[in-house]
Design a protein around this motif. Structure first.
Motif, mmCIF file in Angstrom:
data_model
loop_
_atom_site.group_PDB
_atom_site.id
_atom_site.type_symbol
_atom_site.label_atom_id
_atom_site.label_comp_id
_atom_site.label_asym_id
_atom_site.label_seq_id
_atom_site.Cartn_x
_atom_site.Cartn_y
_atom_site.Cartn_z
ATOM 1 N N GLY A 1 44.895 42.109 42.004
ATOM 2 C CA GLY A 1 44.016 43.274 42.051
ATOM 3 C C GLY A 1 44.618 44.477 41.366
ATOM 4 N N THR A 2 45.938 44.706 41.557
ATOM 5 C CA THR A 2 46.587 45.861 40.933
ATOM 6 C C THR A 2 46.625 45.727 39.422
ATOM 7 O OG1 THR A 2 47.976 46.160 42.897
ATOM 8 C CG2 THR A 2 48.706 47.216 40.865
ATOM 9 N N LEU A 3 46.992 44.535 38.929
ATOM 10 C CA LEU A 3 47.016 44.321 37.478
ATOM 11 C C LEU A 3 45.630 44.515 36.864
ATOM 12 C CD1 LEU A 3 49.371 41.197 37.196
ATOM 13 C CD2 LEU A 3 49.875 43.543 36.493
ATOM 14 N N GLY A 4 44.620 43.965 37.513
ATOM 15 C CA GLY A 4 43.270 44.072 36.974
ATOM 16 C C GLY A 4 42.763 45.492 36.925
ATOM 17 N N THR A 5 42.975 46.248 38.016
ATOM 18 C CA THR A 5 42.464 47.623 38.047
ATOM 19 C C THR A 5 43.239 48.536 37.108
ATOM 20 O OG1 THR A 5 43.867 48.012 39.995
ATOM 21 C CG2 THR A 5 41.558 47.471 40.393
ATOM 22 N N VAL A 6 44.560 48.345 37.014
ATOM 23 C CA VAL A 6 45.352 49.190 36.114
ATOM 24 C C VAL A 6 44.977 48.930 34.655
ATOM 25 C CG1 VAL A 6 47.684 49.627 35.254
ATOM 26 C CG2 VAL A 6 47.279 49.471 37.703
ATOM 27 N N LEU A 7 44.901 47.658 34.289
ATOM 28 C CA LEU A 7 44.486 47.335 32.920
ATOM 29 C C LEU A 7 43.056 47.812 32.655
ATOM 30 C CD1 LEU A 7 45.978 43.735 32.551
ATOM 31 C CD2 LEU A 7 46.793 45.836 31.472
ATOM 32 N N GLY A 8 42.187 47.674 33.660
ATOM 33 C CA GLY A 8 40.808 48.148 33.499
ATOM 34 C C GLY A 8 40.749 49.646 33.287
ATOM 35 N N CYS A 9 41.559 50.399 34.025
ATOM 36 C CA CYS A 9 41.601 51.857 33.851
ATOM 37 C C CYS A 9 42.066 52.225 32.450
ATOM 38 C CB CYS A 9 42.531 52.486 34.887
ATOM 39 S SG CYS A 9 41.803 52.665 36.515
ATOM 40 N N GLY A 10 43.119 51.538 31.991
ATOM 41 C CA GLY A 10 43.617 51.835 30.652
ATOM 42 C C GLY A 10 42.593 51.561 29.572
ATOM 43 N N ILE B 1 31.068 40.305 43.008
ATOM 44 C CA ILE B 1 31.665 39.387 42.035
ATOM 45 C C ILE B 1 33.183 39.327 42.207
ATOM 46 C CG2 ILE B 1 32.040 38.983 39.573
ATOM 47 C CD1 ILE B 1 29.292 40.260 39.077
ATOM 48 N N VAL B 2 33.804 40.500 42.358
ATOM 49 C CA VAL B 2 35.262 40.553 42.542
ATOM 50 C C VAL B 2 35.667 39.842 43.823
ATOM 51 C CG1 VAL B 2 37.196 42.114 43.024
ATOM 52 C CG2 VAL B 2 35.599 42.625 41.168
ATOM 53 N N LEU B 3 34.896 40.049 44.877
ATOM 54 C CA LEU B 3 35.223 39.444 46.169
ATOM 55 C C LEU B 3 35.255 37.919 46.073
ATOM 56 C CD1 LEU B 3 35.697 40.356 49.152
ATOM 57 C CD2 LEU B 3 33.276 39.875 49.535
ATOM 58 N N PHE B 4 34.223 37.356 45.504
ATOM 59 C CA PHE B 4 34.160 35.901 45.410
ATOM 60 C C PHE B 4 35.142 35.361 44.373
ATOM 61 C CE2 PHE B 4 30.112 36.548 47.580
ATOM 62 C CZ PHE B 4 30.124 35.509 48.484
ATOM 63 N N SER B 5 35.385 36.108 43.297
ATOM 64 C CA SER B 5 36.310 35.643 42.263
ATOM 65 C C SER B 5 37.735 35.556 42.792
ATOM 66 C CB SER B 5 36.249 36.568 41.050
ATOM 67 O OG SER B 5 37.175 36.180 40.067
ATOM 68 N N VAL B 6 38.207 36.617 43.434
ATOM 69 C CA VAL B 6 39.568 36.610 43.965
ATOM 70 C C VAL B 6 39.679 35.620 45.113
ATOM 71 C CG1 VAL B 6 41.360 38.021 45.065
ATOM 72 C CG2 VAL B 6 39.948 38.990 43.237
ATOM 73 N N VAL C 1 41.422 34.607 34.029
ATOM 74 C CA VAL C 1 39.980 34.680 34.297
ATOM 75 C C VAL C 1 39.693 35.694 35.402
ATOM 76 C CG1 VAL C 1 37.983 33.397 35.150
ATOM 77 C CG2 VAL C 1 39.514 32.349 33.472
ATOM 78 N N THR C 2 40.502 35.642 36.465
ATOM 79 C CA THR C 2 40.308 36.592 37.564
ATOM 80 C C THR C 2 40.595 38.020 37.110
ATOM 81 O OG1 THR C 2 41.028 34.851 39.078
ATOM 82 C CG2 THR C 2 40.912 37.078 39.951
ATOM 83 N N LEU C 3 41.642 38.187 36.297
ATOM 84 C CA LEU C 3 41.965 39.521 35.778
ATOM 85 C C LEU C 3 40.843 40.067 34.909
ATOM 86 C CD1 LEU C 3 45.759 39.252 34.828
ATOM 87 C CD2 LEU C 3 44.742 40.583 36.677
ATOM 88 N N ILE C 4 40.255 39.212 34.086
ATOM 89 C CA ILE C 4 39.152 39.666 33.228
ATOM 90 C C ILE C 4 37.978 40.153 34.081
ATOM 91 C CG2 ILE C 4 37.393 38.861 31.600
ATOM 92 C CD1 ILE C 4 39.528 37.093 30.329
ATOM 93 N N THR C 5 37.716 39.439 35.167
ATOM 94 C CA THR C 5 36.643 39.880 36.072
ATOM 95 C C THR C 5 36.927 41.277 36.614
ATOM 96 O OG1 THR C 5 36.232 37.580 36.719
ATOM 97 C CG2 THR C 5 35.364 39.304 38.155
ATOM 98 N N LEU C 6 38.153 41.494 37.059
ATOM 99 C CA LEU C 6 38.521 42.803 37.588
ATOM 100 C C LEU C 6 38.501 43.872 36.494
ATOM 101 C CD1 LEU C 6 41.435 41.667 39.901
ATOM 102 C CD2 LEU C 6 39.449 42.968 40.673
ATOM 103 N N ILE C 7 38.994 43.542 35.320
ATOM 104 C CA ILE C 7 39.044 44.517 34.222
ATOM 105 C C ILE C 7 37.640 44.940 33.803
ATOM 106 C CG2 ILE C 7 39.632 44.771 31.782
ATOM 107 C CD1 ILE C 7 42.094 43.000 32.335
ATOM 108 N N ALA D 1 38.601 51.103 45.639
ATOM 109 C CA ALA D 1 37.554 50.184 46.085
ATOM 110 C C ALA D 1 37.856 48.747 45.648
ATOM 111 C CB ALA D 1 36.200 50.631 45.548
ATOM 112 N N LEU D 2 38.248 48.580 44.380
ATOM 113 C CA LEU D 2 38.523 47.224 43.901
ATOM 114 C C LEU D 2 39.797 46.659 44.522
ATOM 115 C CD1 LEU D 2 37.483 47.267 40.138
ATOM 116 C CD2 LEU D 2 36.169 46.628 42.152
#
Length: 467
Positions: free
Chosen positions: A386-395, A341-346, A23-29, A439-440
């Protein structure tokens, strides 16, 4: 000291509760995708706007000082008499030769266009162009938009032909001859709203011009009489063929625009006097060279002692910076919203983790692990998420951008009538990708700080009571 175990342990802890982590990863992605796609779209809009501006008015213009502020309605007072020497100096400069693509003169004037056969006239804003240079300028496409360059409606190599904005053509009752759309018919057309009867003194001048035996054959094209005040104040009239009517995308411009060959514009304004121009337009091969070229032009002008100044397209077209500012403010708002949203989710995820692992914290503390080690472990878990979410989001954002760019969607931007491809400029702006990821990641680290600090501050005895 960093070791594989220091990374493996937080990674294993992150995967303990896969549902919460997902759930947290989806928010970041989703946040990363939204930032990159909107940022790329905003870049494409700004780049497209810059492309249209540069194609029409160039990157830089050399003008007489204060012409931009005071001389628009008085070209004879702010003309560049020795413009050929200025152009020659620019083209001969070895530093500018590889950076400047087009150098062309421009003469702007105010005049009156009249349809002698229908007895109507209206004021126009005239632009004296070198048509071949204008067509070369419209080939500029630094950002590689998948569009075909559109040539200017003014024919090349013809000195007695003009082109009009569609509003001017309607007012002068040239709808049928030039195939102008949305023209009123019948009684409405005869009343000609916005037009006016030609004054007697102007009519007399146009009758003389129309009666001249030296006029070339019209080849079926409609003719207009164009009047302007010369440098000595006397009116001057030229009879010209009308090649076409075109829309510039803005009604105010369409209602006054008239393009003509530079020689015709110079004859109207200066007659038999020395011909001049109001601007020398420079189009560069790359926008990145604009500061270097401007500095070099300023030095050339100072060395020759010319009373000239150099203005860039952002000064000549203030709406460009306004549009950039608008998209920057919208992007900032989206970044703030997603960041919150990311701040409160993580933070919520990490706080829950700390509560669930209170016994583990007590056990580790009783085995001798220091508070700093506990805090570092939970902070590492937040950074991993945070790293997993941003990397997957970039891809995923890259895949979405490729899909949008190849889908063939089109849209009509402001101040334009031509549809252009809807694209996302994400790959030619690495700062966007790096900045959004940083930033994320920073927000993920910040949101993990408080839970990590709380975990480190739990007393050993209090933690072991939960066994």
């Amino acid at each position: 000291m960093f070791s594989l175990n220091s990374l493996a342990l937080p990674l294993r802890n992150v995967m303990r509760n896969r549902r919460r982590t997902l759930v947290t990863l989806i928010t970041l992605i989703v946040g990363e995708i939204a930032l990159l796609i909107f940022g790329g779209y905003a870049n494409a809009v700004v780049d497209g706007m810059q492309t249209g501006i540069v194609q029409q008015i160039g990157h830089l213009q050399i003008q007489r000082k204060n012409y931009f502020l005071l001389g628009t309605g008085s070209p004879m007072d702010y003309g560049i008499a020795d413009y050929r020497k200025v152009i020659a100096a620019v083209e001969a400069d070895p530093q500018l030769k590889n950076m400047v693509k087009v150098t062309t003169p421009l003469l702007q004037l105010q005049g009156i266009a009249g349809n002698f056969n229908r007895g109507v006239s209206r004021t126009v804003a005239g632009y004296g162009y070198v048509a071949a240079d204008q067509n070369r300028m419209r080939e500029w496409n630094e950002y590689r938009f998948p569009i075909e360059p559109k040539k200017i409606a003014l024919p090349e190599g013809q000195s007695d032909v003009v082109s009009l904005g569609i509003g001017v053509a309607r007012t002068l009752r040239l709808c049928d001859a030039l195939t102008v759309p949305n023209c009123p018919k019948g009684e409405v057309a005869d009343k000609n709203p916005g037009g006016k009867a030609m004054p007697d003194d102007i009519g007399a001048l146009t009758e003389l011009e129309a009666a001249s035996p030296n006029l070339p054959a019209s080849d079926g094209q409609p003719r207009l009489d164009v009047l302007a005040a010369t440098a000595n104040g006397a009116p001057n009239v030229i009879n010209a063929r009308v090649a076409a009517a075109e829309s510039l995308g803005v009604k105010e411009i369409d209602d006054s625009y008239m393009a003509m060959p530079l020689e015709m514009a110079q004859q109207l304004v200066y007659g038999r006097d020395t011909p001049q121009v109001t601007s020398i337009v420079l189009q560069l091969r790359s926008t990145a060279d604009i500061d270097t070229v401007r500095a070099r032009l300023t030095r050339i002008i100072q060395d020759h002692g010319w009373d000239l100044e150099v203005l860039d397209y952002r000064t000549l077209f203030p709406a460009y910076d306004q549009t950039r500012g608008l998209f920057a403010s919208i992007f900032g708002f989206i970044l703030l919203l997603i960041g919150t949203i990311v701040l409160f989710s993580v933070a919520n995820t990490m706080s829950t983790v700390v509560m669930e692992r209170t016994v583990e914290i007590g056990t580790l503390r009783s085995m001798g692990m220091r508070r700093a080690g506990i805090a570092r472990q939970f902070l590492s878990e937040g950074l991993i998420i945070g790293t997993l979410g941003t990397v997957l989001g970039c891809g995923l954002a890259v895949l979405c951008a490729l899909a949008i760019n190849s889908a063939g969607f089109t849209w009509t931007p402001p101040n334009s009538i031509e549809k252009i491809p809807l694209v996302v400029h994400m790959f030619n702006t690495p700062d966007l990708i790096v900045g959004s990821v940083a930033a994320l990641l920073l927000l993920a680290a910040i949101s993990s700080l408080l839970p990590a600090y709380r975990a480190a501050r739990i007393p050993v005895v209090e933690a072991l009571r939960h066994v």
